[in-house]
Design a protein around this motif. Structure first.
Motif, PDB file in Angstrom:
ATOM      1  N   ILE A 113       0.858  -1.186   0.000  1.00 50.00           N
ATOM      2  CA  ILE A 113       0.000   0.000   0.000  1.00 50.00           C
ATOM      3  C   ILE A 113       0.894   1.236   0.000  1.00 50.00           C
ATOM      4  O   ILE A 113       1.742   1.400   0.881  1.00 50.00           O
ATOM      5  CB  ILE A 113      -0.930   0.030   1.228  1.00 50.00           C
ATOM      6  N   THR A 114       0.715   2.089  -0.984  1.00 57.85           N
ATOM      7  CA  THR A 114       1.481   3.331  -1.072  1.00 57.85           C
ATOM      8  C   THR A 114       0.517   4.506  -1.040  1.00 57.85           C
ATOM      9  O   THR A 114      -0.440   4.544  -1.822  1.00 57.85           O
ATOM     10  CB  THR A 114       2.318   3.384  -2.366  1.00 57.85           C
ATOM     11  N   THR A 115       0.769   5.431  -0.138  1.00 52.87           N
ATOM     12  CA  THR A 115      -0.094   6.603  -0.052  1.00 52.87           C
ATOM     13  C   THR A 115       0.398   7.682  -1.016  1.00 52.87           C
ATOM     14  O   THR A 115       1.539   7.660  -1.479  1.00 52.87           O
ATOM     15  CB  THR A 115      -0.114   7.202   1.361  1.00 52.87           C
ATOM     16  N   LYS A 116      -0.474   8.611  -1.303  1.00 58.59           N
ATOM     17  CA  LYS A 116      -0.028   9.840  -1.947  1.00 58.59           C
ATOM     18  C   LYS A 116       0.628  10.717  -0.884  1.00 58.59           C
ATOM     19  O   LYS A 116       0.691  10.345   0.287  1.00 58.59           O
ATOM     20  CB  LYS A 116      -1.217  10.567  -2.571  1.00 58.59           C
ATOM     21  N   GLU A 117       1.119  11.866  -1.281  1.00 56.21           N
ATOM     22  CA  GLU A 117       1.672  12.805  -0.307  1.00 56.21           C
ATOM     23  C   GLU A 117       0.497  13.535   0.349  1.00 56.21           C
ATOM     24  O   GLU A 117      -0.090  14.439  -0.224  1.00 56.21           O
ATOM     25  CB  GLU A 117       2.622  13.780  -0.980  1.00 56.21           C
ATOM     26  N   ASN A 118       0.150  13.085   1.559  1.00 60.90           N
ATOM     27  CA  ASN A 118      -0.990  13.628   2.279  1.00 60.90           C
ATOM     28  C   ASN A 118      -0.549  14.695   3.275  1.00 60.90           C
ATOM     29  O   ASN A 118       0.578  14.669   3.787  1.00 60.90           O
ATOM     30  CB  ASN A 118      -1.704  12.523   3.054  1.00 60.90           C
ATOM     31  N   SER A 119      -1.437  15.603   3.578  1.00 57.13           N
ATOM     32  CA  SER A 119      -1.219  16.533   4.678  1.00 57.13           C
ATOM     33  C   SER A 119      -1.164  15.754   5.983  1.00 57.13           C
ATOM     34  O   SER A 119      -1.987  14.858   6.216  1.00 57.13           O
ATOM     35  CB  SER A 119      -2.347  17.559   4.721  1.00 57.13           C
ATOM     36  N   ILE A 120      -0.189  16.063   6.839  1.00 52.83           N
ATOM     37  CA  ILE A 120      -0.099  15.386   8.126  1.00 52.83           C
ATOM     38  C   ILE A 120      -1.350  15.649   8.955  1.00 52.83           C
ATOM     39  O   ILE A 120      -1.814  14.785   9.702  1.00 52.83           O
ATOM     40  CB  ILE A 120       1.171  15.820   8.892  1.00 52.83           C
ATOM     41  N   LYS A 121      -1.931  16.829   8.831  1.00 50.70           N
ATOM     42  CA  LYS A 121      -3.162  17.136   9.558  1.00 50.70           C
ATOM     43  C   LYS A 121      -4.289  16.198   9.139  1.00 50.70           C
ATOM     44  O   LYS A 121      -5.077  15.743   9.969  1.00 50.70           O
ATOM     45  CB  LYS A 121      -3.571  18.592   9.324  1.00 50.70           C
ATOM     46  N   ASN A 122      -4.382  15.892   7.830  1.00 43.92           N
ATOM     47  CA  ASN A 122      -5.381  14.929   7.373  1.00 43.92           C
ATOM     48  C   ASN A 122      -5.129  13.552   7.971  1.00 43.92           C
ATOM     49  O   ASN A 122      -6.077  12.844   8.359  1.00 43.92           O
ATOM     50  CB  ASN A 122      -5.375  14.831   5.841  1.00 43.92           C
ATOM     51  N   LEU A 123      -3.847  13.176   8.037  1.00 40.11           N
ATOM     52  CA  LEU A 123      -3.500  11.876   8.611  1.00 40.11           C
ATOM     53  C   LEU A 123      -3.836  11.816  10.090  1.00 40.11           C
ATOM     54  O   LEU A 123      -4.387  10.817  10.571  1.00 40.11           O
ATOM     55  CB  LEU A 123      -2.010  11.585   8.395  1.00 40.11           C
ATOM     56  N   THR A 124      -3.536  12.882  10.836  1.00 36.39           N
ATOM     57  CA  THR A 124      -3.841  12.879  12.273  1.00 36.39           C
ATOM     58  C   THR A 124      -5.355  12.870  12.511  1.00 36.39           C
ATOM     59  O   THR A 124      -5.832  12.221  13.443  1.00 36.39           O
ATOM     60  CB  THR A 124      -3.197  14.083  12.980  1.00 36.39           C
ATOM     61  N   ASP A 125      -6.114  13.572  11.661  1.00 34.56           N
ATOM     62  CA  ASP A 125      -7.574  13.520  11.757  1.00 34.56           C
ATOM     63  C   ASP A 125      -8.074  12.097  11.520  1.00 34.56           C
ATOM     64  O   ASP A 125      -8.982  11.618  12.215  1.00 34.56           O
ATOM     65  CB  ASP A 125      -8.220  14.462  10.739  1.00 34.56           C
ATOM     66  N   PHE A 126      -7.458  11.425  10.540  1.00 31.97           N
ATOM     67  CA  PHE A 126      -7.824  10.041  10.245  1.00 31.97           C
ATOM     68  C   PHE A 126      -7.511   9.137  11.438  1.00 31.97           C
ATOM     69  O   PHE A 126      -8.344   8.311  11.835  1.00 31.97           O
ATOM     70  CB  PHE A 126      -7.055   9.563   9.010  1.00 31.97           C
ATOM     71  N   ILE A 127      -6.315   9.287  12.017  1.00 35.29           N
ATOM     72  CA  ILE A 127      -5.913   8.449  13.153  1.00 35.29           C
ATOM     73  C   ILE A 127      -6.839   8.674  14.340  1.00 35.29           C
ATOM     74  O   ILE A 127      -7.278   7.730  14.999  1.00 35.29           O
ATOM     75  CB  ILE A 127      -4.444   8.737  13.538  1.00 35.29           C
ATOM     76  N   ASN A 128      -7.154   9.931  14.626  1.00 32.07           N
ATOM     77  CA  ASN A 128      -8.044  10.236  15.757  1.00 32.07           C
ATOM     78  C   ASN A 128      -9.459   9.716  15.515  1.00 32.07           C
ATOM     79  O   ASN A 128     -10.142   9.304  16.452  1.00 32.07           O
ATOM     80  CB  ASN A 128      -8.070  11.744  16.015  1.00 32.07           C
ATOM     81  N   SER A 129      -9.902   9.727  14.255  1.00 32.63           N
ATOM     82  CA  SER A 129     -11.209   9.190  13.926  1.00 32.63           C
ATOM     83  C   SER A 129     -11.215   7.671  14.028  1.00 32.63           C
ATOM     84  O   SER A 129     -12.206   7.066  14.443  1.00 32.63           O
ATOM     85  CB  SER A 129     -11.614   9.620  12.514  1.00 32.63           C
ATOM     86  N   TYR A 130     -10.074   7.063  13.666  1.00 27.90           N
ATOM     87  CA  TYR A 130      -9.960   5.611  13.646  1.00 27.90           C
ATOM     88  C   TYR A 130      -9.959   5.036  15.065  1.00 27.90           C
ATOM     89  O   TYR A 130     -10.767   4.175  15.406  1.00 27.90           O
ATOM     90  CB  TYR A 130      -8.688   5.222  12.892  1.00 27.90           C
ATOM     91  N   LYS A 131      -9.051   5.511  15.898  1.00 25.62           N
ATOM     92  CA  LYS A 131      -8.997   5.064  17.292  1.00 25.62           C
ATOM     93  C   LYS A 131      -8.628   6.264  18.163  1.00 25.62           C
ATOM     94  O   LYS A 131      -7.463   6.644  18.254  1.00 25.62           O
ATOM     95  CB  LYS A 131      -7.977   3.933  17.475  1.00 25.62           C
ATOM     96  N   PHE A 132      -9.626   6.828  18.788  1.00 21.22           N
ATOM     97  CA  PHE A 132      -9.417   8.057  19.548  1.00 21.22           C
ATOM     98  C   PHE A 132      -8.932   7.739  20.961  1.00 21.22           C
ATOM     99  O   PHE A 132      -9.423   6.842  21.624  1.00 21.22           O
ATOM    100  CB  PHE A 132     -10.713   8.863  19.638  1.00 21.22           C
ATOM    101  N   SER A 133      -7.915   8.510  21.388  1.00 19.27           N
ATOM    102  CA  SER A 133      -7.528   8.548  22.796  1.00 19.27           C
ATOM    103  C   SER A 133      -7.101   9.970  23.089  1.00 19.27           C
ATOM    104  O   SER A 133      -6.531  10.657  22.226  1.00 19.27           O
ATOM    105  CB  SER A 133      -6.393   7.573  23.107  1.00 19.27           C
ATOM    106  N   LEU A 134      -7.385  10.438  24.299  1.00 17.09           N
ATOM    107  CA  LEU A 134      -7.094  11.829  24.651  1.00 17.09           C
ATOM    108  C   LEU A 134      -5.607  12.115  24.566  1.00 17.09           C
ATOM    109  O   LEU A 134      -5.191  13.157  24.041  1.00 17.09           O
ATOM    110  CB  LEU A 134      -7.625  12.142  26.055  1.00 17.09           C
ATOM    111  N   GLN A 135      -4.780  11.205  25.065  1.00 14.14           N
ATOM    112  CA  GLN A 135      -3.327  11.402  25.033  1.00 14.14           C
ATOM    113  C   GLN A 135      -2.836  11.518  23.594  1.00 14.14           C
ATOM    114  O   GLN A 135      -2.048  12.403  23.257  1.00 14.14           O
ATOM    115  CB  GLN A 135      -2.631  10.242  25.738  1.00 14.14           C
ATOM    116  N   GLN A 136      -3.311  10.617  22.731  1.00 15.85           N
ATOM    117  CA  GLN A 136      -2.934  10.652  21.320  1.00 15.85           C
ATOM    118  C   GLN A 136      -3.395  11.949  20.673  1.00 15.85           C
ATOM    119  O   GLN A 136      -2.647  12.573  19.902  1.00 15.85           O
ATOM    120  CB  GLN A 136      -3.573   9.450  20.623  1.00 15.85           C
TER     121      GLN A 136
END
Length: 229
Positions: A113-136
């Protein structure tokens, strides 16, 4: 005379058949054929990993890789969703064992799996949506900007598809961290690799308090549940 004529026609027929087979193999190896048969296979693998993830797939192509003895399922420009957040991917390649494929046993050898060059903010939004934790969320929220590109390879055990190993390579460009509004780290650039429980950073460049820092390589090793430099 009749026997000679039959041999001639047999030779011509075999030549045409062999030539046609070679043409098919060349076409399958070079261009592949478009098919919808394997869309479910790719989506099922994502769902097996996590039910919260889903894929938006475009055209899927089947290609023959004789040297690797595999059939490659290829799709370009899909999107990986978690809720309303998504990551733009460049491609997904799924390699199936050729012999098992011919036996109608779709045993997966490797997924890339190869991603395009994504905005890190988009990636962090995705991660927080995927599995949210307050510390993360607090940690990732310190990232103000930057771009990221990732390639992940997943290798499956031929006898047990539930067993797999993986390696991840990526690159961060022009990132900025604003740590609790007290420290600004800017112009962050580096490549990274995750393999065999080791996290390797290379070609690190960043700017902190108007001072430029560089490092050729840093390795973080996971020992039990601890990480050590």
């Amino acid at each position: 005379h009749f026997i000679k004529l039959m041999r001639k026609y047999t030779f011509i027929s075999l030549s045409i058949i062999i030539g046609f087979l070679i043409l098919i193999i060349f076409y399958l190896s070079s261009f592949g054929i478009k098919t919808n048969k394997f869309n479910n296979i790719i989506n099922e693998q994502i769902k097996n990993f996590d039910q919260n993830l889903s894929l938006d797939l475009n055209d899927v192509y089947l290609k023959l890789k004789l040297k690797e003895k595999t059939i490659k399922i290829h799709t370009s420009n899909p999107k990986l969703f978690s809720g309303n957040s998504f990551i733009e991917l460049s491609k997904i390649d799924v390699n199936l064992g050729l012999i098992k494929f011919l036996k109608n046993d779709n045993s997966i050898k490797k997924i890339e799996i190869t991603t395009k060059e994504n905005s890190i903010k988009n990636l962090t939004d995705f991660i927080n949506s995927y599995k949210f934790s307050l510390q993360q969320f607090i940690i990732l929220n310190q990232i103000e900007k930057g771009q990221i590109k990732i390639t992940a390879n997943i290798y499956f055990d031929k006898d047990n598809q539930n067993n797999y190993q993986y390696s991840v390579n990526g690159e961060i460009k022009e990132a900025r961290l604003n740590i609790l509004d007290r420290a600004l780290i800017d112009n962050i650039n580096f490549s990274f690799k995750i393999e065999n429980k080791n996290l390797i950073f290379e070609n690190i460049k960043l700017k902190f308090e108007n001072i430029n820092f560089e490092s050729a390589k840093t390795t973080i090793k996971k020992i039990n549940n601890n990480f050590e430099l």
